[in-house]
Design a protein around this motif. Structure first.
Motif: not given
Length: 254
Positions: A134-159
């Motif tokens: 609480a009070g320690h998250l920069d909620v306006e700056r998020v990155a997504a990283i994924g490996f293999s099917a997780g990489g596909t999942t990651t790219l799916g966030l940028f729709g």
């Protein structure tokens, strides 16, 4: 639906016992714990968090996605390194593709929505009185990283219509997302081994070709499917350093 999501989040937080944090494990200055999240009764999303301790100031969030038959625990060294650098890392175990279930690759199409749900749930902790984040998250700056099917999942966030707080993405040995790209362009980094037989590098290049700028494709010479993400591999220091350098440039801490 939004009300249902809030209810599920509250139930998950109660199950996790939020309040003064009791670390599940610790590695130096990094603490980890598990949130028992769920996006509906049939989509449990137990999510491992890693974060620096003690927490001071505000810290960007990283959402990490594992591959088919994988788990957050497999990537603990990477996640702990990101936390040591000042990030809060959240890694869900996806309901139909994690190491404890019979993998259904057809469910990958549903994982970007799972990932988005987890991001929102963790961002909400910034306002939960008594939670260590609480009070320690920069909620306006998020990155997504994924490996293999997780990489596909990651790219799916940028729709189309993706939130503005999603500032950067990294696809490691992934394929093109289930749907197209859209919304405000965000920097994307693609990492892929040129001897990958599980997800051939041409599939990674196809995803890169579809993505809007700014973007970067890095070929890992002689690498197969992700062994370079293991600390014992000779390429691990270079690859993990490239990931951290990209994060520091696009989603800096502080």
């Amino acid at each position: 639906m939004r009300r249902l999501g809030v209810v599920l989040l509250l139930v998950a937080l109660l199950l996790d016992g939020f309040g003064p944090a009791r670390p599940a494990s610790a590695r130096g200055s990094v603490v980890s714990r598990v949130l028992q999240l769920a996006r509906g009764a049939d989509r449990p999303l137990p999510t491992t968090l890693w974060y620096p301790s003690p927490l001071t100031g505000r810290h960007p969030l990283i959402l990490f996605s594992h591959g088919l038959g994988g788990s957050p625990r497999q990537f603990a060294p990477l996640a702990a390194g990101w936390a040591e650098a000042g990030y809060v890392v959240a890694a869900p175990a996806y309901p139909r593709t994690n190491a404890r279930v019979r993998v259904d690759r057809r469910d990958i199409v549903n994982q970007p929505a799972d990932a988005a749900f987890v991001i929102e749930a963790v961002r909400a902790l910034d306002g939960v009185s008594g939670d260590v984040l609480a009070g320690h998250l920069d909620v306006e700056r998020v990155a997504a990283i994924g490996f293999s099917a997780g990489g596909t999942t990651t790219l799916g966030l940028f729709g189309p219509g993706h939130p503005s707080y999603l500032r950067a993405g990294i696809s490691i040995s992934g394929r093109r997302p289930p749907a197209g790209f859209g919304g405000a362009p965000a920097p994307l980094l693609f990492l892929h081994g040129d001897r990958d037989r599980v997800v051939p590098i041409r599939a990674g290049r196809q995803a890169y070709g579809m993505a809007p700028t700014p973007k970067q494709f890095v070929t890992i010479a002689g690498a197969r499917h992700g062994e370079f993400l293991r600390p014992g591999d000779s390429r691990y220091p270079r690859v993990s350093g490239q990931i951290l350098a990209f994060l520091a440039a696009k989603v800096p801490v502080g």
